[in-house]
Design a protein around this motif. Structure first.
Motif, PDB file in Angstrom:
ATOM      1  N   ASN A 241       0.827  -1.213   0.000  1.00  0.00           N
ATOM      2  CA  ASN A 241       0.000   0.000   0.000  1.00  0.00           C
ATOM      3  C   ASN A 241       0.863   1.265   0.000  1.00  0.00           C
ATOM      4  N   ASN A 260       1.135   4.816  -7.321  1.00  0.00           N
ATOM      5  CA  ASN A 260       0.525   4.153  -6.174  1.00  0.00           C
ATOM      6  C   ASN A 260      -0.352   2.966  -6.556  1.00  0.00           C
ATOM      7  N   LYS A 261      -0.605   2.773  -7.843  1.00  0.00           N
ATOM      8  CA  LYS A 261      -1.307   1.576  -8.311  1.00  0.00           C
ATOM      9  C   LYS A 261      -0.345   0.527  -8.864  1.00  0.00           C
TER      10      LYS A 261
END
Length: 464
Positions: A241, A260-261
Motif C-alpha cells: 500500500n 501508487n497503483k
C-alpha cells in the motif's frame, strides 16, 4: 601484433571481462589517466559486481605508481564519484561499473576537475592510446616518479547532506515509499537517507526490498527500463500500500518510478514533473530535454513560466548544453536526470526527493497526477525496429512525409523529427546496434496515435 583496446565508447569503457578488461588493463588505464590528464589526486569507486573490487584496486595501483594520490571510496554509486571529485577539489574521478550490462561485463566512467565528463573529444582517446602503449610495451618504466599514496576515504555524510538540500524536509507529508535497490549500489545510500529522515522526524516510511548489495544479482541485473524487471516492484507497491515505488539500476545513477497503483511511469513524464518541481521554486529557469518526446515537457514549462530547449541525447551533450544555457535541470526519457546544483551531473537520488516534495505540495497521488498528463500527450513508449540500412530507411520516411506536404516541421536534430498540428514523431539510429528507434505522440488523441503508429510501422516494415 599490436594489442588494441576496442571497448572504449565515445564516453566511457564497457567491456566483456577477459582480454579487453582485466586487472592488467585496469592498471594500464590508471597509469594512463594519471599521465595524460596530469592528475595529482583522484578518487576511485566501484559498483557491486564481483569483478569491481579487483579492477578498482588495480586501477588505483596504476594511478599511484604514476604519481597520482588516490582516494578509494569503496562501494559507490556513480554519482558519489561525481560528488567526491568536487567536494575534495580533485583532478578527477573514476567509477568502475558496467551499469546495466550483463553480469560478465564491467567498465569505467571518467570525469575530470569539477566532474566534467571525459570523453573521446576531451581526453579519453589520449587515455586509450597511452594504456595501449603500455600494454604493448610493459617494460617501459616511470623513472623518477614517486609512488603516491592510496587511502580509504568516505564523504557519504556530506553527499547525503548535499542532495537533501534540493528539498525542504519540513514540507514532506506522510508517505510510504517502496525502494528496490536491485541488490546494486543504491542500498547504502537509501539506508543513509532513511536514517537522516528518522533523525529529523520526517514522516516518510521506507519499505525496502533487495536492499543488500549482491554482485551475484540473484534477481538479475537491475535495469527497470526492461519490462521484465518491473513486476516485483509493481507488486510490492500494491502489497505494501505504498504511495510511490522507486527502483534503481546497478550503479544507481538512474531511478525509475511506479505510481501508487503499481504502474510503471515512462521517463518522459518524469521529466515534466521534475521541470515543474524546479519552476515552482523559481519560474525564471531554463529546462533542457531530449528531442524524442517533447510536447508534455514544453507544455508544463510554458505553464510555469520557464524556458525549454532541446539537447542531443547523451550525457556529454546535455551537460555541455546545460552549462552554456545555465539550465537548472536537464532530463532524458531514458531516466538520466541532470542538475545544475549537482555539478551538472546526473543523479538517481535527487529525482525521487523532488517528486515526493512535489506530491506533498500538490496533495495529490501520483497516479491521479500523471493520468491527466498521459491523456494529454499519449505515446506508446520507445519502439525499436531491427533494420540494417538504417539511414536509408529514415531518408525514405522523410521523403514520404515531404511528399505528403502537410508537415509543419521536418528537421534533423539528433535524428529525424517531423511535427504536425496534432501529432509528431522522432526516428533515430542506434549508435551500437542495427536498430531504428521510434517515438511518437499526439495531442490527446489515442485514435490518431494508433493510426499514425500503424502508418509508420508499415513504412519501416519495408526495410526489415
Amino acid at each position: 601484433m599490436k594489442f588494441t583496446l576496442n571497448s572504449f565508447t565515445p564516453y566511457d569503457l564497457r567491456a566483456k571481462l577477459g582480454e579487453q578488461l582485466n586487472p592488467e588493463v585496469a592498471y594500464a588505464i590508471g597509469r594512463a589517466y594519471a599521465l595524460t590528464q596530469k592528475a595529482k589526486k583522484v578518487c576511485v569507486g566501484g559498483d557491486i559486481r564481483l569483478s569491481s573490487e579487483e579492477l578498482k584496486n588495480a586501477l588505483a595501483r596504476g594511478l599511484a605508481e604514476a604519481g597520482c594520490e588516490v582516494l578509494d571510496l569503496g562501494l559507490t554509486g556513480t554519482e558519489e564519484i561525481y560528488f567526491a571529485t568536487v567536494h575534495y577539489k580533485l583532478d578527477g574521478g573514476i567509477q568502475v561499473t558496467a551499469s546495466h550490462n550483463p553480469i560478465n561485463y564491467n567498465g569505467m566512467k571518467f570525469v575530470g576537475p569539477n566532474s566534467i565528463p571525459i570523453g573521446m573529444a576531451n581526453g579519453l582517446q589520449d587515455i586509450k592510446e597511452s594504456a595501449e602503449q603500455y600494454l604493448n610495451h610493459p617494460s617501459e618504466n616511470l623513472s623518477g616518479t614517486q609512488i603516491a599514496a592510496i587511502r580509504s576515504e568516505s564523504c557519504l555524510a556530506e553527499y547525503i547532506q548535499h542532495i537533501l538540500k534540493f528539498i525542504s524536509l519540513d514540507k514532506l507529508h506522510p508517505m510510504r515509499l517502496l525502494m528496490n535497490a536491485g541488490n546494486g549500489a543504491a542500498g547504502h545510500i537509501i539506508d543513509a537517507i532513511e536514517k537522516e529522515f528518522q533523525n529529523k522526524n520526517v514522516p516518510v516510511e521506507f519499505i525496502k526490498i533487495n536492499n543488500e548489495p549482491d554482485g551475484k544479482f540473484p534477481k538479475g541485473i537491475p535495469n527497470p527500463l526492461l519490462h521484465s524487471c518491473r513486476a516485483e516492484t509493481s507488486q510490492a507497491v500494491i502489497d505494501n500500500n505504498c504511495d510511490l515505488g522507486i527502483a534503481w539500476d546497478g550503479d544507481c545513477d538512474r531511478c525509475f518510478f511506479f505510481d501508487n497503483k503499481g504502474d510503471f511511469i515512462e521517463g518522459y513524464f518524469i521529466v515534466g514533473l521534475l521541470a515543474e518541481a524546479f519552476l515552482k521554486h523559481d519560474p525564471n529557469q531554463t529546462i533542457l530535454q531530449d528531442p524524442r518526446l517533447t510536447w508534455n515537457t514544453i507544455d508544463i514549462v510554458n505553464e510555469n513560466g520557464g524556458q525549454c530547449f532541446k539537447s542531443k541525447t547523451g550525457h556529454a551533450f546535455i551537460k555541455k548544453d546545460m552549462r552554456e544555457r545555465d539550465a537548472v535541470y536537464g532530463g532524458e526519457m531514458s531516466a538520466h536526470h541532470y542538475f545544475r546544483d549537482f555539478f551538472y551531473c546526473d543523479s538517481g537520488m535527487i529525482p525521487w526527493l523532488l517528486i515526493i516534495e512535489l506530491l506533498s505540495s500538490k496533495e495529490a497521488d501520483l497516479h491521479e497526477l500523471l493520468h491527466q498528463r498521459i491523456a494529454l500527450f499519449p505515446n506508446p513508449g520507445e519502439l525499436n525496429f531491427t533494420i540494417s540500412h538504417k539511414d536509408e530507411a529514415i531518408k525514405s520516411i522523410e521523403q514520404y512525409f515531404r511528399d505528403q506536404g502537410d508537415a509543419l516541421i521536418i528537421e534533423y536534430f539528433d535524428g529525424l523529427n517531423i511535427e504536425f498540428k496534432d501529432w509528431r514523431f522522432s526516428l533515430r539510429c542506434s549508435n551500437t546496434e542495427p536498430l531504428v528507434r521510434l517515438n511518437i505522440e499526439t495531442r490527446a488523441n489515442q485514435g490518431l496515435l494508433k493510426n499514425k503508429l500503424a502508418l509508420i510501422q508499415s513504412l519501416l516494415d519495408k526495410w526489415i
